[in-house]
Motif scaffolding. Structure first.
Motif, PDB file in Angstrom:
ATOM      1  N   THR A  96       0.833  -1.203   0.000  1.00 44.55           N
ATOM      2  CA  THR A  96       0.000   0.000   0.000  1.00 44.55           C
ATOM      3  C   THR A  96       0.870   1.257   0.000  1.00 44.55           C
ATOM      4  O   THR A  96       1.042   1.890  -1.032  1.00 44.55           O
ATOM      5  N   GLU A  97       1.437   1.595   1.133  1.00 43.88           N
ATOM      6  CA  GLU A  97       2.256   2.808   1.221  1.00 43.88           C
ATOM      7  C   GLU A  97       3.471   2.735   0.296  1.00 43.88           C
ATOM      8  O   GLU A  97       3.805   3.708  -0.391  1.00 43.88           O
ATOM      9  N   GLY A  98       4.130   1.584   0.251  1.00 43.21           N
ATOM     10  CA  GLY A  98       5.296   1.431  -0.624  1.00 43.21           C
ATOM     11  C   GLY A  98       4.933   1.616  -2.087  1.00 43.21           C
ATOM     12  O   GLY A  98       5.633   2.312  -2.832  1.00 43.21           O
ATOM     13  N   THR A  99       3.835   1.011  -2.520  1.00 43.42           N
ATOM     14  CA  THR A  99       3.388   1.153  -3.906  1.00 43.42           C
ATOM     15  C   THR A  99       3.030   2.594  -4.222  1.00 43.42           C
ATOM     16  O   THR A  99       3.412   3.125  -5.266  1.00 43.42           O
ATOM     17  N   ARG A 100       2.325   3.251  -3.297  1.00 48.09           N
ATOM     18  CA  ARG A 100       1.947   4.649  -3.493  1.00 48.09           C
ATOM     19  C   ARG A 100       3.195   5.521  -3.668  1.00 48.09           C
ATOM     20  O   ARG A 100       3.270   6.345  -4.577  1.00 48.09           O
ATOM     21  N   ASN A 101       4.204   5.323  -2.813  1.00 47.92           N
ATOM     22  CA  ASN A 101       5.439   6.097  -2.915  1.00 47.92           C
ATOM     23  C   ASN A 101       6.176   5.818  -4.222  1.00 47.92           C
ATOM     24  O   ASN A 101       6.717   6.741  -4.851  1.00 47.92           O
ATOM     25  N   LEU A 102       6.198   4.573  -4.635  1.00 44.50           N
ATOM     26  CA  LEU A 102       6.898   4.208  -5.871  1.00 44.50           C
ATOM     27  C   LEU A 102       6.196   4.795  -7.098  1.00 44.50           C
ATOM     28  O   LEU A 102       6.852   5.274  -8.030  1.00 44.50           O
ATOM     29  N   ILE A 103       4.889   4.793  -7.093  1.00 41.77           N
ATOM     30  CA  ILE A 103       4.140   5.378  -8.213  1.00 41.77           C
ATOM     31  C   ILE A 103       4.361   6.893  -8.269  1.00 41.77           C
ATOM     32  O   ILE A 103       4.567   7.462  -9.349  1.00 41.77           O
ATOM     33  N   THR A 104       4.358   7.547  -7.124  1.00 35.14           N
ATOM     34  CA  THR A 104       4.631   8.992  -7.091  1.00 35.14           C
ATOM     35  C   THR A 104       6.016   9.282  -7.646  1.00 35.14           C
ATOM     36  O   THR A 104       6.198  10.195  -8.463  1.00 35.14           O
ATOM     37  N   ALA A 105       7.005   8.496  -7.226  1.00 34.80           N
ATOM     38  CA  ALA A 105       8.378   8.677  -7.716  1.00 34.80           C
ATOM     39  C   ALA A 105       8.449   8.431  -9.221  1.00 34.80           C
ATOM     40  O   ALA A 105       9.119   9.173  -9.952  1.00 34.80           O
ATOM     41  N   ALA A 106       7.753   7.404  -9.697  1.00 35.70           N
ATOM     42  CA  ALA A 106       7.755   7.088 -11.132  1.00 35.70           C
ATOM     43  C   ALA A 106       7.150   8.249 -11.931  1.00 35.70           C
ATOM     44  O   ALA A 106       7.702   8.663 -12.957  1.00 35.70           O
ATOM     45  N   ARG A 107       6.034   8.783 -11.461  1.00 30.11           N
ATOM     46  CA  ARG A 107       5.399   9.923 -12.149  1.00 30.11           C
ATOM     47  C   ARG A 107       6.333  11.127 -12.192  1.00 30.11           C
ATOM     48  O   ARG A 107       6.513  11.746 -13.233  1.00 30.11           O
ATOM     49  N   ASP A 108       6.904  11.451 -11.035  1.00 33.27           N
ATOM     50  CA  ASP A 108       7.783  12.624 -10.956  1.00 33.27           C
ATOM     51  C   ASP A 108       9.024  12.452 -11.822  1.00 33.27           C
ATOM     52  O   ASP A 108       9.579  13.439 -12.313  1.00 33.27           O
ATOM     53  N   ALA A 109       9.449  11.200 -12.008  1.00 35.98           N
ATOM     54  CA  ALA A 109      10.638  10.924 -12.824  1.00 35.98           C
ATOM     55  C   ALA A 109      10.309  10.845 -14.310  1.00 35.98           C
ATOM     56  O   ALA A 109      11.212  10.702 -15.140  1.00 35.98           O
ATOM     57  N   GLY A 110       9.041  10.881 -14.656  1.00 31.47           N
ATOM     58  CA  GLY A 110       8.644  10.820 -16.057  1.00 31.47           C
ATOM     59  C   GLY A 110       8.557   9.421 -16.636  1.00 31.47           C
ATOM     60  O   GLY A 110       8.450   9.247 -17.856  1.00 31.47           O
ATOM     61  N   ALA A 111       8.586   8.404 -15.776  1.00 33.67           N
ATOM     62  CA  ALA A 111       8.448   7.022 -16.261  1.00 33.67           C
ATOM     63  C   ALA A 111       7.041   6.826 -16.831  1.00 33.67           C
ATOM     64  O   ALA A 111       6.068   7.331 -16.285  1.00 33.67           O
ATOM     65  N   THR A 112       6.974   6.087 -17.911  1.00 33.97           N
ATOM     66  CA  THR A 112       5.674   5.855 -18.551  1.00 33.97           C
ATOM     67  C   THR A 112       5.199   4.415 -18.402  1.00 33.97           C
ATOM     68  O   THR A 112       4.096   4.096 -18.826  1.00 33.97           O
ATOM     69  N   ARG A 113       6.030   3.573 -17.795  1.00 31.94           N
ATOM     70  CA  ARG A 113       5.689   2.158 -17.661  1.00 31.94           C
ATOM     71  C   ARG A 113       5.991   1.670 -16.260  1.00 31.94           C
ATOM     72  O   ARG A 113       6.919   2.148 -15.619  1.00 31.94           O
ATOM     73  N   MET A 114       5.214   0.681 -15.821  1.00 30.85           N
ATOM     74  CA  MET A 114       5.467   0.046 -14.525  1.00 30.85           C
ATOM     75  C   MET A 114       5.056  -1.411 -14.597  1.00 30.85           C
ATOM     76  O   MET A 114       4.007  -1.744 -15.164  1.00 30.85           O
ATOM     77  N   LEU A 115       5.897  -2.269 -14.038  1.00 27.02           N
ATOM     78  CA  LEU A 115       5.571  -3.668 -13.801  1.00 27.02           C
ATOM     79  C   LEU A 115       5.638  -3.879 -12.302  1.00 27.02           C
ATOM     80  O   LEU A 115       6.589  -3.397 -11.661  1.00 27.02           O
ATOM     81  N   ALA A 116       4.650  -4.562 -11.725  1.00 25.30           N
ATOM     82  CA  ALA A 116       4.619  -4.720 -10.272  1.00 25.30           C
ATOM     83  C   ALA A 116       4.239  -6.136  -9.870  1.00 25.30           C
ATOM     84  O   ALA A 116       3.259  -6.693 -10.362  1.00 25.30           O
ATOM     85  N   GLN A 117       5.025  -6.656  -8.941  1.00 21.00           N
ATOM     86  CA  GLN A 117       4.787  -7.990  -8.392  1.00 21.00           C
ATOM     87  C   GLN A 117       3.478  -8.023  -7.609  1.00 21.00           C
ATOM     88  O   GLN A 117       3.175  -7.120  -6.844  1.00 21.00           O
ATOM     89  N   SER A 118       2.702  -9.093  -7.827  1.00 20.07           N
ATOM     90  CA  SER A 118       1.512  -9.351  -7.030  1.00 20.07           C
ATOM     91  C   SER A 118       1.399 -10.863  -6.857  1.00 20.07           C
ATOM     92  O   SER A 118       2.372 -11.581  -7.076  1.00 20.07           O
ATOM     93  N   LEU A 119       0.222 -11.325  -6.485  1.00 18.61           N
ATOM     94  CA  LEU A 119       0.031 -12.739  -6.157  1.00 18.61           C
ATOM     95  C   LEU A 119      -1.124 -13.350  -6.938  1.00 18.61           C
ATOM     96  O   LEU A 119      -2.162 -12.708  -7.100  1.00 18.61           O
ATOM     97  N   ALA A 120      -0.956 -14.584  -7.346  1.00 26.49           N
ATOM     98  CA  ALA A 120      -2.020 -15.323  -8.025  1.00 26.49           C
ATOM     99  C   ALA A 120      -2.883 -16.077  -7.009  1.00 26.49           C
ATOM    100  O   ALA A 120      -3.700 -16.905  -7.375  1.00 26.49           O
TER     101      ALA A 120
END
Length: 195
Positions: A96-120
Motif C-alpha cells: 500500500t504505502e510502498g506502492t503509493r510512494n513508488l508510483i509517485t516517484a515514477a510519475r515525478d521521474a517521467g516514467a511511462t511504464r510500470m511492472l509490479a509484483q503481485s500474487l495469483a
C-alpha cells in the motif's frame, strides 16, 4: 530502456537484473540494505540504497536516474516461513504505502511504464492490501504480475523441498517471464505453471 528496479536484491529482483543487463537495458537496482549494493553492482546494476518509505529520497533517486520503466519487486518477508504470519502487516504496508510512494516517484521521474509484483493467490490477511496495490498499479496504466507460489533456490520451497501448492512457478521461470513483459500493455498477467 532505463529500468528502475525496486527490490533488486530480492529473490526475483536478483534474477531479473542480469537478464535485463544481458538484453542491453540500463538498470538502477534499489535495495534498502547497504550491504547488498556491491552484489547489485556485480550483477550489472547501478545500486541505489533507499527505503521505499523515504518518499523524498525515493523520488530524488528516481528523478536522477530518469527511468523509462519502474519495476516493483518489493516485499517484506521473513527468511523463515514459520514467521510469515508475523510479517503480514509489514508486507501489506509495502503493497500500500510502498506502492503509493513508488508510483509517485515514477510519475515525478517521467516514467511511462510500470511492472509490479503481485500474487495469483490470496494469503490470509492480505486480500485488501493486494487489491489496493493492484488498483494503484493499474491506475498508473501498469502491468500487474500475479506470481504463483515461488519455488527453487532462495524461496521457502528451495531445491529438493516439497513443491508448493498450485498456482506455482519456479523462481527462474518467473524472472524470465517478467523480463518478457517489459512492453506488455496495461493489465493483469498471471505467471504460473500450466496445470
Amino acid at each position: 530502456m532505463r529500468v528502475f528496479l525496486a527490490g533488486a536484491s530480492g529473490v526475483i529482483g536478483s534474477r531479473v537484473v542480469p537478464l535485463l543487463v544481458e538484453q542491453g537495458h540500463t538498470v538502477a537496482g534499489m535495495t534498502r540494505s547497504p550491504e547488498k549494493a556491491a552484489t547489485l553492482e556485480r550483477l550489472g546494476a547501478e545500486p541505489v540504497v533507499c527505503d521505499v518509505y523515504d518518499a523524498d529520497k525515493l523520488t530524488q533517486e528516481a528523478v536522477r536516474f530518469a527511468p523509462d520503466l519502474v519495476m516493483h519487486q518489493l516485499t517484506d518477508l521473513p527468511d523463515d516461513i514459520k514467521r510469515l504470519p508475523l510479517f503480514v502487516r509489514r508486507n501489506n504496508r509495502i503493497r500500500t504505502e510502498g506502492t503509493r510512494n513508488l508510483i509517485t516517484a515514477a510519475r515525478d521521474a517521467g516514467a511511462t511504464r510500470m511492472l509490479a509484483q503481485s500474487l495469483a493467490f490470496r494469503p490470509p490477511g492480505a486480500g485488501r492490501a493486494v487489491a489496493d496495490h493492484e488498483r494503484m498499479v493499474l491506475g498508473f496504466r501498469g502491468v500487474v504480475l500475479r506470481y504463483g507460489w515461488l519455488y527453487g533456490p532462495g524461496t521457502y520451497s528451495g531445491e529438493g523441498k516439497r513443491l508448493p501448492p498450485r498456482p506455482r512457478v519456479h523462481v527462474d521461470e518467473a524472472a524470465r517471464r517478467t523480463v518478457e513483459l517489459l512492453d506488455a500493455p496495461s493489465g493483469v498477467v498471471v505467471i504460473a505453471e500450466s496445470a
